[in-house]
Design an enzyme around this catalytic site. Structure first.
Site, PDB file in Angstrom:
ATOM      1  N   SER A 667      20.550  15.799  -7.724  1.00 12.52           N
ATOM      2  CA  SER A 667      20.677  15.130  -9.010  1.00 12.52           C
ATOM      3  C   SER A 667      21.112  16.151 -10.059  1.00 12.52           C
ATOM      4  CB  SER A 667      19.358  14.447  -9.373  1.00 12.52           C
ATOM      5  OG  SER A 667      19.527  13.532 -10.423  1.00 12.52           O
ATOM      6  N   ASP A 752      24.182   5.111  -4.346  1.00 10.28           N
ATOM      7  CA  ASP A 752      23.474   5.743  -5.457  1.00 10.28           C
ATOM      8  C   ASP A 752      23.778   5.004  -6.767  1.00 10.28           C
ATOM      9  OD1 ASP A 752      22.406   7.426  -7.399  1.00 10.28           O
ATOM     10  OD2 ASP A 752      22.984   9.247  -6.329  1.00 10.28           O
ATOM     11  N   HIS A 784      20.180   7.551  -4.161  1.00 11.26           N
ATOM     12  CA  HIS A 784      19.979   8.788  -4.912  1.00 11.26           C
ATOM     13  C   HIS A 784      18.976   9.669  -4.173  1.00 11.26           C
ATOM     14  CE1 HIS A 784      20.654  11.138  -8.479  1.00 11.26           C
ATOM     15  NE2 HIS A 784      19.352  11.249  -8.716  1.00 11.26           N
TER      16      HIS A 784
END
Length: 810
Positions: A667, A752, A784
């Protein structure tokens, strides 16, 4: 009934559901390939290792001449030894391979095992082995599977169709590198030895290593929770590679009952709804559109309570005092906002309880399940909205600006005041009690001079707060109840050397808790405080040998502009703190923080010989308002400098080899990995971006619809695409790939919703256009971050190979 309010578990459930950014082209392309020295080192080590194992002898296999082509017969001889294949009783089948031929036993052993096919007219044993043939041999021999790495060869059209998939497998498993495959090219003895060495995983093998799978396999049992009446226990347990819910009698000898049978996706979280019903949540393939399900304690009458397409559901309140109903937030009417519905868990009927006018980002109920508090927000300005009863309109009580925190956590037990996490008129967030009637803070429950305090342990039985919870290097408690303090002291004494985390407490003195450390994933216990009896329920990972794990040590250092930065340094167990390879692992968020405890990822890297640095860089949460705001519009700048300063500190201390430093994160951490390679190309020898954004413009343009209310916050903390165009351009790694010179590995989930696949696609495509070979792992059934264990194993096997190749081969 549980002494700790079930609202705590509603919060836990909601959090679980949210789990949850060069040189010219020729030089850049060259930088992505292994240096001649690395390739030579691998080849030399390969030959030595294979000879020590008895796989090559230099006579019948021709391995003394490393630069000469290896024949098909010699390859067969070596593979028979490696695979320990029995020689067939009958050595017939190929016209050009006679029984008395030296290689006949090996060739026919491979044929019998289905590793070679050939035609009856001939096998061509003396012909040089081609790269395409080696690819098929290795794929069959070692069971190489598709691991999701997207392989593109510049000469793909020249690879015979029968070998095309196998050619891809070699590159997916880091056995060969390069943009071209050269299918008809002959394989030398040295090349074959190197490829065999890598295919066998000997490059990452060492005596006494904890197997990779041990770090990332699913917990044996986890997430224990007592039923409200204390008679039953529920927990998660693997079944068909997915975590499912199991229920058993508390203290009884009855057989546990698995009550869910999910095979596509693990249960993300669960909570008891009543004494005999449970709620659980899951999404589809990582899309984060979580649905809430109900099931009986025996697994019967399972039902999706939120069966709406493209809808995300979150538990607002399990309504402890109304057994058959729950309050759920859903964005089914408008994907940008969440209305609250009252759902009957028996019938599934959903009735609108509170319609979102368009700006409400959160709701809070009192202890009777009445929705009496809402938080409105445009991302920068937030207002606390309140009403005395549900038949009255909400009225604003207080307004805050960006950087100010005033988060309602829970009503006091008389339903008059509200416990709030607030940093108004202070730098560090504190727990305060706020009076809606006077619109003032009536008391400060607890504040800490060093860190934010954002949570507490309530007691319904006593109608008060037992302790405040805050995190420095570790989790700490400020006790307000002597009985609870003594209980925690008793628990700590029973599990020396471990930290304690309470899951449930009953009014009868029953306590369900977990004991954990930086070297242990945790052990679950059931404690009767009245009798002092302690029962061990389960080890989360009994296969982990704590004596082989590494210490995660809290560290501090000073940034170049004078900020004190906190983090954790994990060194390989037993290694001297000198000249070590380092992996910097920046956390995601970025408005989050790293914490002390057992991290499978960190322990895995340390077990492979890497020092691991985790930094709570500026912009991280938990260290006060000023520290958080110091990260505003500093992506790729001061936030990145904090990481670089950590590397330089360890280099200056002599702990780390400056030539062997990698950066890996997910991330925001993935963004930091890309930024590290783009903006500090001389610091890192390799980088791994895991669901990391590469272009801040497209990231901001593709936020999930339910983050729309926070868009202004993103603009203030990251930058406005219009007003701050120059800043975001300068901070986006995609626009600076000409500065990258270290090898990069990119990882992405196709579903995601936060960092879209396009973020990874863009930078991989841009680098490949410049002739840079980028391994790119894309999983079609993930979002994600990877949740399915088989995908996690693919990921970490690839990470192990990638880092070893670029940091360990000297």
């Amino acid at each position: 009934m549980n002494a700790i309010s079930k609202k705590v578990y509603a919060v836990t459930l909601t959090m679980a559901m949210s789990i949850a950014l060069i040189q010219p082209a020729i030089l850049a392309a060259e930088a992505s390939k292994p240096t001649a020295a690395v390739a030579e080192a691998i080849t030399s080590k390969a030959a030595q290792t294979l000879q020590q194992l008895g796989y090559i002898d230099g006579t019948t296999d021709g391995m003394q001449q490393t630069q000469t082509p290896i024949t098909r017969a010699q390859a067969a001889i070596i593979l028979q030894r490696v695979l320990k294949l029995d020689t067939p009783a009958s050595l017939i089948g190929f016209a050009d391979v006679l029984a008395q031929d030296e290689a006949a036993p090996a060739i026919y052993a491979l044929k019998q095992s289905g590793l070679i096919r050939g035609q009856a007219k001939g096998y061509a044993p003396d012909a040089p082995l081609t790269r395409a043939q080696m690819a098929s041999l290795f794929t069959r021999a070692f069971g190489l599977k598709d691991n999701g790495i997207q392989v593109v060869y510049s000469d793909m059209k020249q690879i015979p169709a029968v070998h095309a998939e196998d050619a891809i497998r070699l590159k997916q498993h880091f056995i060969i590198e390069g943009s071209a495959f050269n299918a008809k090219g002959t394989v030398t003895h040295g090349e074959f030895a190197e490829a065999l060495y890598l295919a066998l995983g000997l490059d990452v093998a060492a005596e006494g290593l904890t197997p990779l799978e041990d770090f990332f396999k699913q917990p044996a049992q986890a997430g224990f929770q007592m039923s409200p009446d204390g008679k039953h226990m529920a927990y998660l347990e693997p079944w068909n590679n997915r975590m499912n819910v199991v229920v058993k009698e508390n203290g009884g000898s009855g057989k546990p009952t698995r009550i869910t049978s999910e095979t596509d996706r693990s249960i993300a979280a669960f909570v008891w709804a009543t004494d005999d019903k449970l709620l659980y949540v899951k999404d589809e393939a990582g899309d984060e559109n979580y649905h809430i399900y109900v099931t009986d304690m025996d697994g019967k009458n399972s039902k999706d309570l939120t069966p709406y397409p493209n809808t995300r559901a979150m538990l607002v309140d399990p309504l402890e005092s109304i057994p058959d109903e729950i309050l759920v937030g859903m964005n089914k009417r408008d994907p940008r906002i969440f209305d609250v519905y009252r759902i009957n868990i028996k019938t599934g009927e959903a009735v609108l309880a509170a319609e979102n006018p368009g700006n409400i980002s959160g709701w809070l109920t009192d202890h009777e399940g009445k929705i009496r508090v809402a938080v409105s927000s445009d991302g920068n300005v937030s207002s606390l909205m309140y009403r005395d009863s549900e038949d009255k309109p909400f009225e604003p009580l207080l307004t805050t600006e960006l950087g100010e925190t005033f988060v309602p956590l829970m009503f006091t037990y008389d339903n008059k005041n509200i416990y709030v996490a607030s940093n108004l008129d202070r730098d560090k967030t504190a727990i305060v009690e706020f009076s809606p009637s006077t619109k003032k803070v009536t008391k400060t429950i607890y504040e800490n001079k060093d860190v934010d305090v954002t949570s507490f342990i309530p007691s319904k039985e006593k109608g008060t707060i037992l302790a405040a919870v805050y995190e420095t290097d570790k989790v700490n408690y400020e006790f307000f109840d002597n009985e609870f303090k003594k209980l925690m002291q008793d628990l700590q004494a029973k599990v020396p050397g471990k930290e304690v985390s309470i899951s449930n407490m009953s009014e009868e003195g029953q306590v369900l808790f977990a004991a954990y450390s930086d070297k242990s994933m945790g052990t679950y216990y059931f404690y009767d405080s009245k009798t002092g009896k302690l029962d061990k329920l389960a080890d989360a990972a009994p296969w982990i040998d704590e004596s082989k794990m590494s210490d995660m040590k809290p560290v501090t250092y000073t940034s170049r502009d004078g900020l004190t930065l906190h983090g954790y340094l994990t060194l390989p167990n037993g290694a001297e703190a000198s000249g070590l390879p380092l992996v910097v692992v920046p956390h995601g968020g970025p408005w989050a923080r790293d914490s002390w405890g057992f991290s499978p990822e960190v322990q895995f890297l340390a077990s492979r010989g890497y020092a691991v640095l985790q930094v709570n860089f500026r912009g991280s949460t938990g260290y006060g308002k000023a520290f958080l705001d110091a990260g505003n519009k500093e992506w790729g700048k001061a936030m990145q400098n904090d990481l670089t300063d950590g590397v330089n500190w360890l280099v200056k201390e002599g702990t780390v080899d400056p030539e062997r430093v990698a950066i890996y994160g997910g991330s925001y951490g993935g963004y930091a990995a890309l930024a590290g390679l783009a903006f500090t190309p001389d610091v890192y020898a390799a980088g791994i971006s895991y669901v990391g954004p590469s272009n801040l413009f497209t990231l901001l343009d593709s936020l999930p619809p339910y983050w729309e209310s926070e868009r202004n916050m993103f603009y203030e903390r990251m930058g406005d695409p219009v007003k701050d165009k120059e800043l975001l351009t300068a901070a986006s790694p995609l626009f600076h790939i000409d500065q990258m010179k270290a090898p990069l590995f990119v990882v992405q989930g196709a579903n995601d919703p936060r960092v879209k696949q396009a973020e990874s696609d863009q930078i991989v495509e841009a680098l490949r256009k410049r002739g840079v070979d980028v391994p790119y792992m894309l999983k079609a059934n993930e979002g994600h971050g990877f949740a399915n264990v088989e995908n996690q194993l693919d990921l970490y096997r690839a990470i192990e190979k990638f880092l070893n190749r670029h940091l360990m081969q000297e």
